[in-house]
Write a protein that holds these residues in place. Sequence first.
Motif, PDB file in Angstrom:
ATOM      1  N   LEU A 143       0.776  -1.225   0.065  1.00  0.00           N
ATOM      2  CA  LEU A 143      -0.016   0.008  -0.047  1.00  0.00           C
ATOM      3  C   LEU A 143       0.755   1.251   0.048  1.00  0.00           C
ATOM      4  N   LYS A 144       2.031   1.163   0.325  1.00  0.00           N
ATOM      5  CA  LYS A 144       3.149   2.138   0.253  1.00  0.00           C
ATOM      6  C   LYS A 144       3.214   3.084  -1.205  1.00  0.00           C
ATOM      7  N   GLY A 145       2.903   2.121  -2.125  1.00  0.00           N
ATOM      8  CA  GLY A 145       2.865   2.676  -3.697  1.00  0.00           C
ATOM      9  C   GLY A 145       1.431   2.745  -3.827  1.00  0.00           C
ATOM     10  N   ALA A 146       0.414   2.653  -3.222  1.00  0.00           N
ATOM     11  CA  ALA A 146      -0.793   2.567  -3.817  1.00  0.00           C
ATOM     12  C   ALA A 146      -1.828   3.937  -3.624  1.00  0.00           C
ATOM     13  N   SER A 147      -2.598   4.167  -4.622  1.00  0.00           N
ATOM     14  CA  SER A 147      -3.450   5.160  -4.344  1.00  0.00           C
ATOM     15  C   SER A 147      -4.444   5.209  -3.277  1.00  0.00           C
ATOM     16  N   GLU A 148      -4.757   6.664  -2.930  1.00  0.00           N
ATOM     17  CA  GLU A 148      -5.618   6.550  -1.562  1.00  0.00           C
ATOM     18  C   GLU A 148      -6.854   5.928  -1.853  1.00  0.00           C
ATOM     19  N   LYS A 149      -7.452   5.854  -3.331  1.00  0.00           N
ATOM     20  CA  LYS A 149      -8.531   5.099  -3.357  1.00  0.00           C
ATOM     21  C   LYS A 149      -8.297   3.433  -2.913  1.00  0.00           C
ATOM     22  N   LEU A 150      -7.118   2.895  -3.378  1.00  0.00           N
ATOM     23  CA  LEU A 150      -7.076   1.800  -3.067  1.00  0.00           C
ATOM     24  C   LEU A 150      -6.935   1.747  -1.448  1.00  0.00           C
ATOM     25  N   ARG A 151      -6.035   2.544  -0.908  1.00  0.00           N
ATOM     26  CA  ARG A 151      -5.957   2.322   0.641  1.00  0.00           C
ATOM     27  C   ARG A 151      -7.493   2.250   1.328  1.00  0.00           C
ATOM     28  N   SER A 152      -8.199   3.211   0.770  1.00  0.00           N
ATOM     29  CA  SER A 152      -9.337   3.361   1.587  1.00  0.00           C
ATOM     30  C   SER A 152     -10.363   2.152   1.221  1.00  0.00           C
ATOM     31  N   ALA A 153     -10.225   1.594   0.172  1.00  0.00           N
ATOM     32  CA  ALA A 153     -11.132   0.407  -0.286  1.00  0.00           C
ATOM     33  C   ALA A 153     -10.447  -0.607   1.184  1.00  0.00           C
ATOM     34  N   PHE A 154      -9.060  -1.012   1.112  1.00  0.00           N
ATOM     35  CA  PHE A 154      -8.754  -2.047   2.230  1.00  0.00           C
ATOM     36  C   PHE A 154      -9.066  -1.683   3.419  1.00  0.00           C
ATOM     37  N   LEU A 155      -8.908  -0.344   3.919  1.00  0.00           N
ATOM     38  CA  LEU A 155      -9.522   0.140   5.187  1.00  0.00           C
ATOM     39  C   LEU A 155     -11.095  -0.224   5.575  1.00  0.00           C
ATOM     40  N   ALA A 156     -11.847   0.035   4.365  1.00  0.00           N
ATOM     41  CA  ALA A 156     -13.277  -0.190   4.435  1.00  0.00           C
ATOM     42  C   ALA A 156     -13.348  -1.860   4.799  1.00  0.00           C
TER      43      ALA A 156
END
Length: 337
Positions: free
Chosen positions: A265-278
């Motif tokens: 996730l260090k190199g991922a977009s905020e959109k993808l980070r948010s998806a995982f957090l959800a």
Amino acid sequence: MIGLEKSVTGAQKSAILMMALGEDNCARLFEQMHEEEIREISAAMSQLGMVSAETVESVCHEFSRSLGSSEVLIGDIETTERLLKNTLPAGRAAAIMEEIRGPAGRTMWDKLGNVSEAVLANYLKNEYPQTVAVILSRIKAAHSAKVLALLPEEFSLDVMTRMLKMENVQKGVLHSVEQTLRSEFVSNLPRGSHRDSHEVLADIFNNFDRRLEARFMTALDERSHDDAERIKGLMFTFEELAQVPVEGLMVLLNQIARESLPIALKGASEKLRSAFLAAMSERAGRILIDEVEALGPVRVKDVDAAQSDILLVAKVLLDRGEIELLDQEQAANEMLV
């Protein structure tokens, strides 16, 4: 349906006759055969499909049998496996069925994947590009990617171009490759089903690191823009995991190595980070954010490796139907709900 109008091979005739004789008689005949004969007839039997009554009668007469049939026969994997199990030791029957089924079992290509990419690349660099294309289209994409990365770049591009244009391989060519690989690597080359060449290369590109992916894609685009665009469209990227529903991401999180996620996730977009957090509990989400921030600078190579590991797990789950990939509009609507 195989009918009289269709040319029937010797192996097919033997398969038809043995099935017409019934399982008990078929078993007795198998007991008298050499293993190579059993393999050839079993392969033909599993691919027969529906055989017309006229063809059954014709084949039986050809073998000087006074046998008629008013029913059709259906040769398939299940029937073949049952006959072999009733005839041969369990281990021997399983080995033959694995070969017939092709890449799903422990086949030639599975075993070839255990050969070091350096050894395989060193061998393939002296082969014709078309031969290399045949081989690399049939082994695992991750292994093909490593082999292509070790070959001279111009040679690799030539191989990829030929893979794109490759249709069903002629029997003589495949036989030649089979004999060479059997003597130099492993045995039991299966005749696997033909995959779309763009899908094969898309899988291979998914297994390149970013530097190699960009370099080969640029070079391929210069040779054939349409092919390059089609491959791009088929590639499964880490960012596309944002299109997996929350329930699917929860399944994925239970399957991946926990230490890989912060790096990926260090190199991922905020959109993808948010998806995982959800897909995580609030507490787990806070811990993940802290872990990502605590990493500091991370090498692109390490990020690529972590993302690749997670993608491999995701692909397996997708193939099994345990998770799904929504289109962008569906994914956006789900996030709004």
